[in-house]
Scaffold this active site. Structure first.
Site, PDB file in Angstrom:
ATOM      1  CG  HIS A 191      -2.141  -0.764   0.987  1.00 14.02           C
ATOM      2  ND1 HIS A 191      -2.924  -1.492   1.898  1.00 14.02           N
ATOM      3  CD2 HIS A 191      -2.811  -0.954  -0.271  1.00 14.02           C
ATOM      4  CE1 HIS A 191      -3.898  -1.880   1.460  1.00 14.02           C
ATOM      5  NE2 HIS A 191      -3.724  -1.947   0.029  1.00 14.02           N
ATOM      6  NE  ARG A 293      -6.258   0.198 -11.786  1.00 11.37           N
ATOM      7  CZ  ARG A 293      -5.807   1.367 -11.557  1.00 11.37           C
ATOM      8  NH1 ARG A 293      -6.661   2.429 -11.138  1.00 11.37           N
ATOM      9  NH2 ARG A 293      -4.494   1.770 -11.998  1.00 11.37           N
ATOM     10  NE  ARG A 329      -9.917  -3.577 -14.894  1.00 11.82           N
ATOM     11  CZ  ARG A 329      -8.565  -3.612 -14.310  1.00 11.82           C
ATOM     12  NH1 ARG A 329      -7.355  -3.729 -14.863  1.00 11.82           N
ATOM     13  NH2 ARG A 329      -8.813  -3.308 -13.056  1.00 11.82           N
ATOM     14  CD  GLU A 418      -5.516  -7.836 -18.350  1.00 10.56           C
ATOM     15  OE1 GLU A 418      -5.211  -7.249 -17.194  1.00 10.56           O
ATOM     16  OE2 GLU A 418      -6.523  -7.946 -18.713  1.00 10.56           O
ATOM     17  CG  ASN A 441       0.904  -3.225 -14.298  1.00  6.47           C
ATOM     18  OD1 ASN A 441       1.553  -2.739 -14.844  1.00  6.47           O
ATOM     19  ND2 ASN A 441       0.280  -2.920 -13.197  1.00  6.47           N
ATOM     20  CG  ASP A 442      -2.383  -9.148 -14.864  1.00  8.39           C
ATOM     21  OD1 ASP A 442      -1.693 -10.079 -14.094  1.00  8.39           O
ATOM     22  OD2 ASP A 442      -3.428  -8.699 -14.508  1.00  8.39           O
ATOM     23  NE  ARG A 452      -0.470  -7.981 -11.948  1.00 11.10           N
ATOM     24  CZ  ARG A 452      -1.306  -6.886 -11.445  1.00 11.10           C
ATOM     25  NH1 ARG A 452      -0.635  -5.948 -10.932  1.00 11.10           N
ATOM     26  NH2 ARG A 452      -2.471  -6.882 -11.581  1.00 11.10           N
ATOM     27  CB  CYS A 489      -4.229   1.092 -19.591  1.00 11.90           C
ATOM     28  SG  CYS A 489      -4.647  -0.808 -19.531  1.00 11.90           S
TER      29      CYS A 489
END
Length: 562
Positions: A191, A293, A329, A418, A441-442, A452, A489
Site C-alpha cells: 500500500h 477500474r 474496464r 494481458e 503489468n499482467d 507480480r 494502460c
C-alpha cells in the site's frame, strides 16, 4: 527492477515512479511496546468490550482519514477499517480474553497470529500483514490511552525512513515536509507503493539496508534507478539538484495535448480507480480516461451492487470528462481480488483460474447488469464511453464480449491484452472488436512466469524485457493492419523513456497515474515518430531488460545528434 540489496553508501530497492529527492533522514517513531501475557482482574466480557470499543474508534479514525484523503487512499483506508472489524479477528480476540488475559495481550496475540497466516500466503495477501499490524498497534495505543503511531515532525523537510508505512500514514503525508519515502520492507504492490504512485511521491520500497540509516543522515532517493545513496559526494549532489530542477520545470510546464516532436498526436489518458480522482486528473492534463477500474464498487460487498448504484457512480465519473474518451474496464475479479459472489476461493492457482472475462461469462448476469449501468450512464453524460473486457485470452471471448456490449447499446467495445495468447492473436481479435488496450503489468507477469505480487521474483517483473516488448509489437502491428487503436494502460506507460518505445511499437494512446502525465508529455515532445521507431527497434534487439533500456536510450541520443 533490481533485487533488494545494498553496498557501501548505496541501497537498492524498488523505485516507485521517476522522481528524485535529497534531504536528511527522519525515522518513524517506534510503535507502542508489545504487551506481555498479563492476566486481567476484569471479567473476560469486560476486556472484550474494551477491545470492541477500541476497534470501533480506530476503524472510525481510519475511515475519516480516508474521507479526508479521497481517491485511492480512501479505498485503501476503508479496506483497512473493514479488516479491523473482521468477525474472525473478533472471535480470536474474544477467545484470548476468555483465557483470562488483558485486552492488550488479546489483541496483540490474535492479530499477530492472523498476520503470520497472511505472510504465509505470500503475494498481495502477504503484504496486507503490514496493514493488519498497523491496526493492532493503533488499537493497543487506544487501549493504553496513548496517541497512535505516526509521522515524525523534525521541524524541517525530510526523507521519511520506515520499516514499512501504514496506509493511514501514507494517505495524509504533508508533501511540503516529506521529500521522499524509503521503506525497509514492502514491494511494488504494497500500500505504500500504491499510494506513493497515485500521489506522485518519490519512493524506494524494500531497501533492506535502509534499516541502518541514521537520523539526520543525508541521502539521495532516486526512484528512477531504484537507489538510495547515503552520504552522497559533491558530484552526486550536484547531479541530483540538476535533475530535481529539471523535473520541477517539467511539472510546472503548461499543459498541452500529448504529441511527438513532429506533431504526431499521442493522447495521454488517466488511470482511475474511482470517480474521486477525476477532477485532479483533468487539472494535470488528462485528455480522457484510458482505464477506469470498476472494482471499487464490488470489493467491499458480499453481493454485486445494483444497476442503480453502478449507474450513479459511472455517471459521476463521466460528467468530469464531457466530450472525452473514457475507457471503462468491466469487473476484473479473481487472483488477488477474490469476490464471494463471483470467483472460486478453492482454486489452487487463481491467477491461472476463473478470473476476468472468464468469471464474468460464467456468471453473465453480473456482466449484463454492469453493461446496462454503463449504457445508462453514457446516456446521462456527454463522455464517449469505450468498454473493455479484462484478461481476454481467445478470439471467442472477444466475440462474446463485443456482442454483449453491442446488445446493451454500447457502441465501442474492446479487449485488454494481458496474456501472451491475446497478444499473439491480436490481429484476428481486432478484426472482431473495436480496440485493444495493453495491460503491461499482467502481460509481463504471464510472459515471464513471474507472479507480480511476489517480491522474490520482482527482478523479472520488468516490462522492458525484450520478450514483453515483442508481444507488445505484435499488438501494435495488428492495430496498424486493422486500423484499430491500440492503447497501453499498464504501469509501463508511466515510464517516460519506455513511453517513447511503446509509441515506436505501435501504441496510439498511453494511460497512466495522473502524477506521471507531465513527465511523459515532456519526454514524448523531445522525439519524432522516426526516433521512437528507432528506439523500439534497438530495444527489441537486446536480450535483457537492462540492455533494452540502455539500447533505447543510446538510439534516441544518436537520433538527436543527427
Amino acid at each position: 527492477m533490481t533485487p533488494a540489496g545494498s553496498s557501501a553508501g548505496l541501497l537498492i530497492g524498488t523505485g516507485i515512479g521517476q522522481g528524485i529527492a535529497r534531504g536528511p533522514v527522519a525515522r518513524m517513531s517506534p510503535p507502542p511496546a508489545a504487551p506481555v501475557a498479563e492476566r486481567s482482574s476484569l471479567a473476560p466480557e469486560e476486556e472484550t468490550a474494551r477491545v470492541a470499543e477500541a476497534i470501533r474508534v480506530v476503524a472510525a479514525d481510519l475511515a475519516a482519514r480516508g474521507e479526508q484523503a479521497g481517491g485511492e487512499a480512501q479505498e485503501v483506508l476503508e479496506a483497512q477499517a473493514m479488516m479491523a472489524q473482521d468477525p474472525s479477528l473478533a472471535e480470536a480476540v474474544e477467545a484470548k480474553a476468555a483465557e483470562g488475559y488483558r485486552a492488550e495481550w488479546a489483541v496483540h496475540s490474535a492479530f499477530e497470529e492472523f498476520a503470520e497466516m497472511l505472510k504465509g500466503l505470500g503475494g498481495y495477501l502477504g503484504e496486507r500483514a503490514a496493514d493488519l499490524n498497523d491496526v493492532s498497534q493503533r488499537v493497543i495505543a487506544h487501549l493504553r490511552g496513548l496517541p497512535a503511531p505516526g509521522i515524525p515532525d523534525p521541524g524541517h523537510p525530510f526523507v521519511l525512513v520506515a520499516r514499512d508505512l501504514a496506509p493511514a500514514d501514507t494517505a495524509l503525508l504533508d508533501l511540503d515536509k516529506v521529500l521522499a519515502l524509503v521503506t525497509v520492507e514492502g514491494g511494488p504492490t504494497s500500500h505504500t507503493a500504491i499510494l506513493a504512485r497515485s500521489a506522485g511521491i518519490t519512493a524506494v520500497v524494500g531497501a533492506r539496508g535502509a534499516a541502518a540509516l541514521a537520523e539526520g543522515q543525508e541521502v539521495i532517493v532516486d526512484a528512477a534507478s531504484s537507489q538510495v545513496i547515503a552520504d552522497p559526494g559533491p558530484e552526486q549532489l550536484a547531479e541530483a539538484e540538476r535533475r530535481i530542477e529539471q523535473r520541477s520545470a517539467v511539472q510546472a510546464a503548461p499543459v498541452t495535448p500529448g504529441a511527438l516532436a513532429d506533431g504526431t498526436p499521442v493522447p495521454l489518458l488517466a488511470n482511475l480507480g474511482s470517480p474521486d480522482g477525476a477532477q485532479h486528473a483533468v487539472e494535470l492534463g488528462a485528455e480522457g480516461v484510458g482505464l477506469f477500474r470498476t472494482e471499487f464498487l464490488f470489493l467491499s460487498s458480499d453481493r454485486a451492487p445494483s444497476v442503480e448504484d453502478q449507474t450513479a457512480a459511472y455517471t459521476e465519473l463521466l460528467k468530469a470528462f464531457p466530450g472525452k474518451k473514457v475507457v471503462v474496464r468491466v469487473l476484473d475479479a479473481g487472483a488477488d481480488k477474490p469476490l464471494p459472489f463471483l470467483t472460486n476461493d478453492e482454486e489452487e492457482n487463481p491467477a491461472l483460474g476463473l478470473r476476468g472475462i472468464r468469471a464474468l461469462l460464467a456468471k453473465q448476469e453480473i456482466l449484463e447488469d454492469q453493461l446496462t449501468a454503463l449504457a445508462r450512464a453514457e446516456a446521462a453524460a456527454e463522455a464517449d464511453v469505450w468498454v473493455m473486457a479484462p484478461m481476454v485470452s481467445t478470439v471467442e471471448e472477444a466475440e462474446q464480449f463485443t456482442e454483449l456490449a453491442s446488445a446493451h447499446g454500447l457502441k465501442t467495445s474492446g479487449v485488454m491484452v494481458e496474456v501472451p495468447s491475446s497478444a499473439l492473436l491480436a490481429e484476428p481479435i481486432l478484426q472482431r472488436t473495436g480496440f485493444a488496450s495493453i495491460g503491461t503489468n499482467d502481460l509481463t507477469q504471464y510472459a515471464m512466469a513471474a507472479d507480480r505480487l511476489l517480491g522474490s521474483v520482482a527482478s523479472l517483473q520488468d516490462p522492458w524485457h525484450p520478450a514483453v516488448l515483442r508481444l507488445i509489437r505484435e499488438v501494435g502491428a495488428a492495430g496498424q493492419v486493422t486500423s484499430k487503436p491500440v492503447g497501453v494502460c499498464g504501469e509501463a506507460a508511466a515510464d517516460p523513456l519506455l513511453a517513447v518505445v511503446l509509441v515506436g511499437l505501435g501504441a496510439t494512446t498511453l494511460s497512466m497515474a495522473p502524477a506521471a502525465l507531465a513527465e511523459v508529455r515532456y519526454e514524448l515532445s523531445q522525439h519524432t515518430a522516426d526516433s521512437a521507431r528507432a528506439a523500439a527497434a534497438a530495444a527489441l534487439g537486446a536480450t535483457s531488460a537492462a540492455a533494452a533500456r540502455e539500447a533505447a536510450r543510446e538510439a534516441l541520443a544518436t537520433q538527436h545528434a543527427q
